[in-house]
Design an enzyme around this catalytic site. Structure first.
Site, short mmCIF file in Angstrom:
data_model
loop_
_atom_site.label_atom_id
_atom_site.label_comp_id
_atom_site.label_asym_id
_atom_site.label_seq_id
_atom_site.Cartn_x
_atom_site.Cartn_y
_atom_site.Cartn_z
N HIS A 32 1.40 -0.72 -0.18
CA HIS A 32 0.24 -0.19 0.08
C HIS A 32 0.94 1.38 -0.02
O HIS A 32 2.52 1.20 0.82
CB HIS A 32 -0.80 0.66 1.48
CG HIS A 32 -1.59 1.16 1.68
ND1 HIS A 32 -1.76 1.85 1.88
CD2 HIS A 32 -3.41 0.74 1.26
CE1 HIS A 32 -2.68 2.86 1.70
NE2 HIS A 32 -4.01 1.99 1.88
N CYS B 85 -4.73 2.78 -3.60
CA CYS B 85 -3.75 2.72 -2.70
C CYS B 85 -1.82 1.82 -2.76
O CYS B 85 -1.07 1.81 -2.52
CB CYS B 85 -3.81 2.67 -1.23
SG CYS B 85 -5.21 4.23 -1.01
N1 PMP Z 1 -1.82 -0.88 4.26
C1 PMP Z 1 -3.24 -1.70 3.97
C2 PMP Z 1 -2.84 -3.19 3.52
C3 PMP Z 1 -4.30 -1.27 3.72
O1 PMP Z 1 -4.97 -2.05 3.30
C4 PMP Z 1 -4.63 -0.04 4.51
C5 PMP Z 1 -5.63 0.43 4.03
N2 PMP Z 1 -6.43 0.74 3.23
C6 PMP Z 1 -3.47 1.21 4.46
C7 PMP Z 1 -2.19 0.06 5.23
C8 PMP Z 1 -3.92 1.95 5.61
O2 PMP Z 1 -4.55 2.37 6.41
P1 PMP Z 1 -5.15 3.72 6.99
O3 PMP Z 1 -5.73 4.71 6.09
O4 PMP Z 1 -6.25 2.53 7.89
O5 PMP Z 1 -4.00 3.98 7.78
#
Ligand code: PMP
Length: 411
Positions: free
Chosen positions: A128, A369
């Site tokens: 991500h 993302c």
């Molecule tokens: N890492 C992964 C694998 C995710 O799926 C996400 C959320 N889509 C995040 C990081 C970021 O998490 P947050 O937006 O809750 O900080």
């Protein structure tokens, strides 16, 4: 999966989620956007309401009854989280806003203290943006180099290349436990052990693991583990960073302010002990308190039972989607959490998402993302259906019918 696991009673579970019982665009809501955020059971919502109706007070510094109650409830969640991931010490659990802040905390604090020119940080091609960009930023600042573990055609990490990337220059390895775009479960135990042999510390992004997979940070031997509450039936705006005590003790604070200090003069500040050294300012008290109920919800069902149900949904959806002419599955790793991405040749994923929404079906569309991962597959984005413990095969049938209609209508 244990053969002794009692099957999930989905209707009983669905009754605990008020949001599921509504019509969207005239159709019963089918919520398949669980990887973005999953829905909250009544016990979590009630805990949040109860806190604001009865106990609202700032924590740790008050001696009045409400402040004591709020502090106690806040610290109960810390203990519960310690048990949830089997951390050795309570002070290894630091409350943050979620995975993004947890990773930024480590990249910034550990990176500034321990990364030097020519050092290397390894991330994976499945990450991500929140497990890429903070490392890019600190690498730029410290003149370190970012390396990437490549991804295979089915969406697994190429561990042979990973082994070759590791060297005495490697200082940090940061990978996810499970991929949000493809669902791939990474062999994190092996990744961690190999990194340790090279002398690197390892951060695991557990955003997509905490609602599905058994997590034991001592067994994994990871140095840092990051969790977002809202991906595990808890409120948004909170989560944790787990870090090994001896590492957290060596790291400088991430933010300065109240709570993270022992003593302040204009000449010098001494910092508080763990975990408070990393919890500057008034935290998200109410949501942390409600997170305890999310942990209870998961523990009461048991991860094995949750996994068995979700796995059945995943296999059902993947097989049926793959059988529809024109649909291409993206991400077919052997080990997966309940996430299925797909594209339909000739139809933009946004159009598919919009048309499914008119049928009351919520899916996520776009790059999730993970732009570098989409580039790897030569696509702009996917449609992603992600399943939770309250979803049913009947709902998947509605998705399949929707997809078939879209193909018929638009081709
Ligand atoms: N890492 C992964 C694998 C995710 O799926 C996400 C959320 N889509 C995040 C990081 C970021 O998490 P947050 O937006 O809750 O900080």
């Amino acid at each position: 999966m244990s053969t002794l696991t009692a099957p999930i009673d989905v209707e009983k579970i669905r009754a605990q989620f008020p949001v599921l019982h509504q019509f969207v665009n005239g159709k019963p809501l089918v919520y398949f956007d669980n990887a973005a955020t999953n829905q909250k059971p009544k016990q979590v919502i009630d805990a949040l309401t109860h806190y604001y109706e009865h106990d609202n007070a700032n924590i740790h510094r008050g001696i009045h009854t409400l402040a004591e109650r709020a502090t106690k409830a806040y610290e109960i969640t810390r203990h519960a989280m310690q048990g949830f991931i089997n951390a050795k010490h309570t002070e290894e659990i630091i409350f943050t806003r979620g995975v993004t802040e947890s990773i930024n905390l480590v990249a910034s604090s550990y990176g500034r203290a321990f990364l030097n020119s020519g050092d290397e940080v390894i991330v994976s091609g499945l990450e991500h943006h929140s497990n890429i960009v903070p490392w890019q930023m600190i690498c730029e600042e410290r003149k370190a180099v970012l390396r990437v573990i490549p991804v295979t055609a089915v969406g697994e990490l190429d561990l042979d290349v990973y082994r070759k990337l590791l060297s005495n220059k490697t200082k940090v390895v940061a990978v996810n436990h499970a991929s949000n775009s493809l669902g791939t479960i990474n062999p994190v135990k092996e990744i961690i052990s190999l990194a340790h042999q090279a002398g690197a510390v390892v951060l695991i992004d557990g955003a997509q693991a905490s609602a599905h997979l058994h997590i034991d940070v001592q067994e994994l031997d990871c140095d840092f583990y990051c969790i977002s509450s809202h991906k595990m039936y808890g409120p948004t705006g909170t989560g944790i960073l787990y870090g090994k005590k001896e590492l957290l003790e060596k790291m400088p604070p991430y933010m300065g302010g109240g709570e993270m200090i022992k003593d302040v003069t204009y000449a010098k500040t001494t910092y508080n002990d763990l975990p408070y050294k990393f919890e500057a300012g008034t935290p998200n008290i109410g949501d942390v308190i409600a997170l305890n109920e999310a942990i209870n919800f998961i523990n009461n069902l048991g991860k094995a039972a949750i996994d068995a149900h979700e796995h059945e949904l995943l296999v059902y959806a993947a097989d049926k989607l793959a059988a529809i002419k024109g649909v291409r599955l993206i991400g077919t790793a052997k080990e997966k959490v309940s996430v299925q991405s797909f594209v339909i040749e000739g139809i933009h994923h946004f159009d598919i998402g919009q048309m499914l929404d008119t049928r009351g079906i919520a899916v996520r569309t776009g790059h999730h993302c993970t732009q570098p991962l989409m580039d790897h597959f030569g696509i702009e984005g996917t449609v992603r259906a992600s399943f939770s413990v309250y979803n049913t095969k009947a709902e998947i049938d509605q998705l399949l019918e929707g997809v078939e209609r879209i193909i018929k209508f638009l081709k």
